[in-house]
Design a protein around this motif. Structure first.
Motif, PDB file in Angstrom:
ATOM      1  N   ILE A  71      18.827  43.701  23.835  1.00  0.00           N
ATOM      2  CA  ILE A  71      18.540  42.287  23.606  1.00  0.00           C
ATOM      3  C   ILE A  71      19.483  41.430  24.432  1.00  0.00           C
ATOM      4  N   LEU A  72      20.767  41.757  24.419  1.00  0.00           N
ATOM      5  CA  LEU A  72      21.757  40.979  25.158  1.00  0.00           C
ATOM      6  C   LEU A  72      21.520  41.052  26.667  1.00  0.00           C
ATOM      7  N   GLU A  73      21.139  42.206  27.167  1.00  0.00           N
ATOM      8  CA  GLU A  73      20.835  42.342  28.596  1.00  0.00           C
ATOM      9  C   GLU A  73      19.655  41.457  28.980  1.00  0.00           C
ATOM     10  N   LYS A  74      18.634  41.429  28.139  1.00  0.00           N
ATOM     11  CA  LYS A  74      17.446  40.600  28.396  1.00  0.00           C
ATOM     12  C   LYS A  74      17.819  39.122  28.368  1.00  0.00           C
ATOM     13  N   ILE A  75      18.601  38.714  27.387  1.00  0.00           N
ATOM     14  CA  ILE A  75      19.044  37.324  27.288  1.00  0.00           C
ATOM     15  C   ILE A  75      19.868  36.950  28.512  1.00  0.00           C
ATOM     16  N   ASN A  76      20.785  37.812  28.890  1.00  0.00           N
ATOM     17  CA  ASN A  76      21.644  37.557  30.045  1.00  0.00           C
ATOM     18  C   ASN A  76      20.804  37.341  31.300  1.00  0.00           C
ATOM     19  N   LYS A  77      19.828  38.209  31.499  1.00  0.00           N
ATOM     20  CA  LYS A  77      18.958  38.115  32.673  1.00  0.00           C
ATOM     21  C   LYS A  77      18.159  36.806  32.663  1.00  0.00           C
ATOM     22  N   GLU A  78      17.612  36.458  31.512  1.00  0.00           N
ATOM     23  CA  GLU A  78      16.795  35.248  31.410  1.00  0.00           C
ATOM     24  C   GLU A  78      17.632  33.974  31.542  1.00  0.00           C
ATOM     25  N   LEU A  79      18.849  33.993  31.010  1.00  0.00           N
ATOM     26  CA  LEU A  79      19.712  32.809  31.113  1.00  0.00           C
ATOM     27  C   LEU A  79      20.281  32.626  32.515  1.00  0.00           C
ATOM     28  N   ALA A  80      20.373  33.696  33.277  1.00  0.00           N
ATOM     29  CA  ALA A  80      20.931  33.606  34.635  1.00  0.00           C
ATOM     30  C   ALA A  80      20.152  32.615  35.492  1.00  0.00           C
ATOM     31  N   ILE A  81      18.887  32.456  35.202  1.00  0.00           N
ATOM     32  CA  ILE A  81      18.036  31.514  35.942  1.00  0.00           C
ATOM     33  C   ILE A  81      18.517  30.073  35.732  1.00  0.00           C
ATOM     34  N   PHE A  82      18.989  29.779  34.523  1.00  0.00           N
ATOM     35  CA  PHE A  82      19.362  28.409  34.158  1.00  0.00           C
ATOM     36  C   PHE A  82      20.875  28.148  34.228  1.00  0.00           C
ATOM     37  N   ALA A  83      21.662  29.186  34.353  1.00  0.00           N
ATOM     38  CA  ALA A  83      23.116  29.048  34.266  1.00  0.00           C
ATOM     39  C   ALA A  83      23.647  28.090  35.323  1.00  0.00           C
ATOM     40  N   GLU A  84      24.665  27.341  34.905  1.00  0.00           N
ATOM     41  CA  GLU A  84      25.298  26.360  35.814  1.00  0.00           C
ATOM     42  C   GLU A  84      26.478  26.976  36.521  1.00  0.00           C
ATOM     43  N   ASP A 134      22.296  24.650  29.817  1.00  0.00           N
ATOM     44  CA  ASP A 134      21.765  23.507  29.078  1.00  0.00           C
ATOM     45  C   ASP A 134      21.236  23.976  27.720  1.00  0.00           C
ATOM     46  N   LEU A 135      21.516  23.219  26.683  1.00  0.00           N
ATOM     47  CA  LEU A 135      21.142  23.582  25.315  1.00  0.00           C
ATOM     48  C   LEU A 135      19.646  23.826  25.164  1.00  0.00           C
ATOM     49  N   ASN A 136      18.813  22.994  25.756  1.00  0.00           N
ATOM     50  CA  ASN A 136      17.371  23.143  25.592  1.00  0.00           C
ATOM     51  C   ASN A 136      16.874  24.456  26.204  1.00  0.00           C
ATOM     52  N   ASN A 137      17.384  24.814  27.370  1.00  0.00           N
ATOM     53  CA  ASN A 137      17.022  26.097  27.975  1.00  0.00           C
ATOM     54  C   ASN A 137      17.544  27.256  27.133  1.00  0.00           C
ATOM     55  N   LEU A 138      18.759  27.098  26.620  1.00  0.00           N
ATOM     56  CA  LEU A 138      19.361  28.123  25.771  1.00  0.00           C
ATOM     57  C   LEU A 138      18.531  28.340  24.512  1.00  0.00           C
ATOM     58  N   ASP A 139      18.144  27.253  23.845  1.00  0.00           N
ATOM     59  CA  ASP A 139      17.326  27.368  22.634  1.00  0.00           C
ATOM     60  C   ASP A 139      16.037  28.134  22.911  1.00  0.00           C
ATOM     61  N   GLU A 140      15.397  27.841  24.027  1.00  0.00           N
ATOM     62  CA  GLU A 140      14.125  28.479  24.370  1.00  0.00           C
ATOM     63  C   GLU A 140      14.299  29.984  24.604  1.00  0.00           C
ATOM     64  N   VAL A 141      15.289  30.351  25.405  1.00  0.00           N
ATOM     65  CA  VAL A 141      15.527  31.769  25.696  1.00  0.00           C
ATOM     66  C   VAL A 141      15.924  32.522  24.435  1.00  0.00           C
ATOM     67  N   MET A 142      16.795  31.941  23.644  1.00  0.00           N
ATOM     68  CA  MET A 142      17.239  32.620  22.425  1.00  0.00           C
ATOM     69  C   MET A 142      16.071  32.805  21.454  1.00  0.00           C
ATOM     70  N   ASP A 143      15.251  31.788  21.290  1.00  0.00           N
ATOM     71  CA  ASP A 143      14.103  31.876  20.399  1.00  0.00           C
ATOM     72  C   ASP A 143      13.148  32.980  20.851  1.00  0.00           C
ATOM     73  N   GLN A 144      12.896  33.070  22.139  1.00  0.00           N
ATOM     74  CA  GLN A 144      11.997  34.095  22.680  1.00  0.00           C
ATOM     75  C   GLN A 144      12.542  35.509  22.463  1.00  0.00           C
ATOM     76  N   ASN A 145      13.836  35.620  22.218  1.00  0.00           N
ATOM     77  CA  ASN A 145      14.464  36.930  22.009  1.00  0.00           C
ATOM     78  C   ASN A 145      14.859  37.171  20.556  1.00  0.00           C
ATOM     79  N   GLY A 146      14.276  36.401  19.652  1.00  0.00           N
ATOM     80  CA  GLY A 146      14.502  36.612  18.226  1.00  0.00           C
ATOM     81  C   GLY A 146      15.837  36.144  17.700  1.00  0.00           C
ATOM     82  N   MET A 147      16.518  35.301  18.479  1.00  0.00           N
ATOM     83  CA  MET A 147      17.812  34.762  18.057  1.00  0.00           C
ATOM     84  C   MET A 147      17.576  33.377  17.445  1.00  0.00           C
ATOM     85  N   VAL A 148      17.975  33.199  16.190  1.00  0.00           N
ATOM     86  CA  VAL A 148      17.682  31.982  15.443  1.00  0.00           C
ATOM     87  C   VAL A 148      18.926  31.118  15.314  1.00  0.00           C
TER      88      VAL A 148
END
Length: 119
Positions: free
Chosen positions: A106-119, A14-28
């Motif tokens: 950074i990518l490993e951290k993002i991957n781990k955090e997004l796994a919670i929300f992934a469809e 979901d875009l909203n979850n993606l935006d949150e995780v990316m922002d927390q990892n310095g991805m703009v």
């Protein structure tokens, strides 16, 4: 430079979850979107130059502009910025090992955090 087998390219989220995780990892994301695509960048200014870690995605459902979309992420890439021409991602570019290592972390951290929300 492409980051192969990062796991990110298989994530649908979901875009909203993606935006949150990316922002927390310095991805703009900033203004880098249209109604079907998103692009997240992390800028690195180091002694060897200016580099961008980039993660792109496209909507498989919904509308990015309405903040109601499911995004399929694509393979992350790293590029070097050349003024005034833009960012080059080619295999002929030099990418410092310390930068590549930091991007992978950074990518490993993002991957781990997004796994919670992934469809």
């Amino acid at each position: 430079m492409k980051f192969e087998n990062s796991g990110i390219e298989s994530i649908k989220v979901d875009l909203n979850n993606l935006d949150e995780v990316m922002d927390q990892n310095g991805m703009v994301r900033a203004g880098q979107w249209d109604y079907e695509r998103v692009t997240y960048d992390h800028k690195f200014q180091i002694k060897e130059g200016t580099y961008y870690l980039r993660v792109q995605g496209y909507a498989i459902e919904g509308d990015v502009g309405a903040h109601d979309a499911v995004i399929q992420l694509m393979q992350p890439i790293l590029g070097k910025h050349y003024y005034p021409h833009g960012v080059e991602y080619g295999e002929d570019e030099y990418f410092p090992e310390h930068l590549v290592k930091q991007c992978k972390q950074i990518l490993e951290k993002i991957n781990k955090e997004l796994a919670i929300f992934a469809e």
